[in-house]
Design a protein around this motif. Structure first.
Motif, mmCIF file in Angstrom:
data_model
loop_
_atom_site.group_PDB
_atom_site.id
_atom_site.type_symbol
_atom_site.label_atom_id
_atom_site.label_comp_id
_atom_site.label_asym_id
_atom_site.label_seq_id
_atom_site.Cartn_x
_atom_site.Cartn_y
_atom_site.Cartn_z
ATOM 1 N N VAL A 47 -0.160 1.712 -14.565
ATOM 2 C CA VAL A 47 1.032 2.264 -13.914
ATOM 3 C C VAL A 47 0.653 3.586 -13.265
ATOM 4 N N ILE A 48 1.398 3.953 -12.235
ATOM 5 C CA ILE A 48 1.258 5.245 -11.597
ATOM 6 C C ILE A 48 2.646 5.890 -11.544
ATOM 7 N N VAL A 49 2.735 7.095 -12.100
ATOM 8 C CA VAL A 49 3.986 7.847 -12.105
ATOM 9 C C VAL A 49 3.691 9.165 -11.392
ATOM 10 N N PRO A 50 3.883 9.241 -10.090
ATOM 11 C CA PRO A 50 3.277 10.315 -9.294
ATOM 12 C C PRO A 50 3.829 11.709 -9.531
ATOM 13 N N TRP A 51 4.984 11.857 -10.161
ATOM 14 C CA TRP A 51 5.514 13.199 -10.396
ATOM 15 C C TRP A 51 5.108 13.749 -11.768
ATOM 16 N N LYS A 52 4.318 12.976 -12.510
ATOM 17 C CA LYS A 52 3.849 13.419 -13.820
ATOM 18 C C LYS A 52 2.335 13.622 -13.798
ATOM 19 N N TYR A 53 1.817 14.359 -14.785
ATOM 20 C CA TYR A 53 0.378 14.539 -14.889
ATOM 21 C C TYR A 53 -0.299 13.181 -15.113
ATOM 22 N N GLY A 54 -1.544 13.086 -14.656
ATOM 23 C CA GLY A 54 -2.219 11.806 -14.585
ATOM 24 C C GLY A 54 -2.299 11.031 -15.881
ATOM 25 N N ASP A 59 0.869 -1.178 0.000
ATOM 26 C CA ASP A 59 0.000 0.000 0.000
ATOM 27 C C ASP A 59 0.903 1.225 0.000
ATOM 28 N N ARG A 60 0.753 2.100 -0.978
ATOM 29 C CA ARG A 60 1.538 3.334 -1.049
ATOM 30 C C ARG A 60 0.602 4.523 -1.248
ATOM 31 N N VAL A 61 0.758 5.545 -0.435
ATOM 32 C CA VAL A 61 -0.057 6.750 -0.560
ATOM 33 C C VAL A 61 0.711 7.763 -1.412
ATOM 34 N N TYR A 62 0.125 8.138 -2.558
ATOM 35 C CA TYR A 62 0.753 9.060 -3.503
ATOM 36 C C TYR A 62 -0.166 10.247 -3.776
ATOM 37 N N ARG A 63 0.454 11.383 -4.027
ATOM 38 C CA ARG A 63 -0.272 12.490 -4.649
ATOM 39 C C ARG A 63 -0.570 12.114 -6.099
ATOM 40 N N PHE A 64 -1.701 12.579 -6.599
ATOM 41 C CA PHE A 64 -2.083 12.355 -8.002
ATOM 42 C C PHE A 64 -2.539 13.686 -8.565
ATOM 43 N N ARG A 65 -1.934 14.139 -9.651
ATOM 44 C CA ARG A 65 -2.183 15.481 -10.198
ATOM 45 C C ARG A 65 -2.607 15.390 -11.655
ATOM 46 N N CYS A 66 -3.728 16.033 -11.992
ATOM 47 C CA CYS A 66 -4.233 16.050 -13.355
ATOM 48 C C CYS A 66 -3.822 17.344 -14.048
ATOM 49 N N VAL A 67 -3.618 17.276 -15.358
ATOM 50 C CA VAL A 67 -3.254 18.468 -16.115
ATOM 51 C C VAL A 67 -4.377 19.505 -16.099
ATOM 52 N N GLU A 68 -5.599 19.087 -15.771
ATOM 53 C CA GLU A 68 -6.723 20.016 -15.652
ATOM 54 C C GLU A 68 -6.689 20.782 -14.332
ATOM 55 N N ALA A 69 -5.591 20.671 -13.604
ATOM 56 C CA ALA A 69 -5.341 21.430 -12.379
ATOM 57 C C ALA A 69 -6.201 21.016 -11.204
ATOM 58 N N TRP A 70 -6.490 19.718 -11.101
ATOM 59 C CA TRP A 70 -7.082 19.179 -9.888
ATOM 60 C C TRP A 70 -6.199 18.046 -9.383
ATOM 61 N N HIS A 97 12.552 3.956 -11.905
ATOM 62 C CA HIS A 97 12.587 4.667 -10.630
ATOM 63 C C HIS A 97 11.680 3.973 -9.620
ATOM 64 N N PRO A 98 12.120 3.854 -8.360
ATOM 65 C CA PRO A 98 11.312 3.118 -7.378
ATOM 66 C C PRO A 98 9.932 3.701 -7.124
ATOM 67 N N LEU A 99 9.700 4.989 -7.418
ATOM 68 C CA LEU A 99 8.377 5.573 -7.242
ATOM 69 C C LEU A 99 7.371 5.096 -8.290
ATOM 70 N N THR A 100 7.854 4.701 -9.471
ATOM 71 C CA THR A 100 6.958 4.272 -10.544
ATOM 72 C C THR A 100 6.353 2.933 -10.169
ATOM 73 N N LEU A 101 5.030 2.907 -10.089
ATOM 74 C CA LEU A 101 4.324 1.782 -9.482
ATOM 75 C C LEU A 101 3.547 0.982 -10.524
ATOM 76 N N LEU A 102 3.809 -0.316 -10.599
ATOM 77 C CA LEU A 102 2.899 -1.218 -11.304
ATOM 78 C C LEU A 102 1.722 -1.418 -10.364
ATOM 79 N N THR A 103 0.559 -0.969 -10.770
ATOM 80 C CA THR A 103 -0.563 -0.778 -9.849
ATOM 81 C C THR A 103 -1.686 -1.751 -10.139
ATOM 82 N N LEU A 104 -2.111 -2.453 -9.081
ATOM 83 C CA LEU A 104 -3.149 -3.475 -9.196
ATOM 84 C C LEU A 104 -4.359 -3.190 -8.319
ATOM 85 N N GLY A 105 -4.285 -2.122 -7.508
ATOM 86 C CA GLY A 105 -5.405 -1.832 -6.635
ATOM 87 C C GLY A 105 -5.334 -0.445 -6.045
ATOM 88 N N LEU A 106 -6.372 -0.099 -5.291
ATOM 89 C CA LEU A 106 -6.400 1.119 -4.504
ATOM 90 C C LEU A 106 -7.247 0.867 -3.262
#
Length: 322
Positions: A229-236, A133-144, A205-214
């Motif tokens: 995949v989840i790449v938390p430093w990039k737009y969604g 379980d990893r808690v990440y920020r998630f940022r959309c290019v639509e500014a939310w 990079h270790p932050l890049t997550l192969l993601t199977l759940g939330l």
């Protein structure tokens, strides 16, 4: 381990039971012919001819090294405010239409410049490495933005298992393309299937997550089931959903939004408050689910992960390589 800005003790994460109970209450009635049943405490979304196992509990261990000071967005918001154009362009379209996607069986083909071409099913991906379980920020290019407790493991573990050739410099992700199950494909003028890509060092990079759940459960369809995949430093939009192919390639692969609007959506698409994307300024963001007086926040460079990833772009002009 040294303290980092994204560390979050397990005790600070909103208990999953609170949101799961709320979810069961709010989704207790059938909507548009879709029934929701609970079996042994597991939500199962049932539609004609399809049984979608969204909600299956996953055997994941909380990783306390991610998310300090971040309050997870509610399960309801995370799963009902989505961009997933294969199911429509409205934020509510994915949660309303994604039940159509059949996620069983599902395989991910690994091809291209790799010593070990493989085809993984979901069970094999689940068992390849221990889930976290990893808690990440998630940022959309639509500014939310949101804060999401994802479940998975570092994509680097899958990459190492496939043993790419030394000539492989990029990783490309191809999403599922099923017009009969994804109504947006027939109505949205996009070159399908959806394609995304990362430079090899970004993918490793270790932050890049192969993601199977939330939230401790298997991904719901609208959130990119069964694997993304989840790449938390990039737009969604860089975090490819419902992946069916992973390709290792020598040259920078074509990516969907860069093909559509190259002047707006660069290949890198790192969160950068200094580079706007028409019509959205990136200087501030709206935090989904936050009290109204806290909803507008300054955007952080690399979405708050600068200490970890800025070195990947040393010497690059980030106004050019946006």
């Amino acid at each position: 381990m040294p303290s980092k800005k994204y560390e979050l003790p397990e005790s600070e994460i909103t208990p999953k039971s609170v949101f799961l109970n709320r979810r069961k209450f709010m989704m207790g009635a059938a909507v548009a012919g879709v029934g929701l049943a609970a079996a042994a405490g597991v939500d199962r979304l049932v539609s004609p001819g399809t049984r979608v196992l969204a909600g299956t509990k996953l055997p994941a261990t909380p990783n306390p090294n991610y998310g300090k000071g971040l309050k997870p967005t509610s399960y309801q918001d995370v799963t009902h405010y989505n961009n997933f154009y294969e199911f429509g362009t409205s934020k509510s379209d994915p949660s309303e239409n994604a039940w159509r996607l059949k996620t069983e069986p599902w395989t991910v083909e690994v091809e291209g410049l790799v010593h070990k071409k493989k085809t993984f099913d979901i069970d094999q991906l689940m068992k390849l490495r221990p889930l976290e379980d990893r808690v990440y920020r998630f940022r959309c290019v639509e500014a939310w933005s949101m804060v999401i407790p994802w479940v998975g493991y570092s994509l680097s573990e899958l990459i190492k298992a496939c043993d790419p050739l030394s000539t492989a410099r990029y990783v490309q992700f191809i999403s599922v393309d099923r017009p009969n199950q994804e109504p947006g494909i027939m109505s949205v003028n996009i070159p399908w299937p959806y394609s995304e890509g990362l430079r090899m060092d970004e993918a490793m990079h270790p932050l890049t997550l192969l993601t199977l759940g939330l939230y401790g459960e298997a991904l719901p369809n609208q959130s990119g089931a069964p694997v993304r995949v989840i790449v938390p430093w990039k737009y969604g939009f860089k975090s490819a959903k419902s992946i069916v192919k992973i390709r290792f390639v020598k040259n920078q692969p074509p990516t969907t939004w860069n093909l559509i609007a190259p002047n707006e959506y660069g290949f890198y698409s790192n969160v950068n408050p200094n580079v706007d994307h028409t019509p959205w300024s990136q200087a501030r963001e709206r935090v989904i689910g936050a009290p109204i007086w806290k909803q507008l926040q300054p955007t952080q460079m690399f979405n708050g992960y600068a200490d970890e990833v800025a070195g990947l772009y040393k010497g690059m002009n980030l106004n050019t390589y946006y």
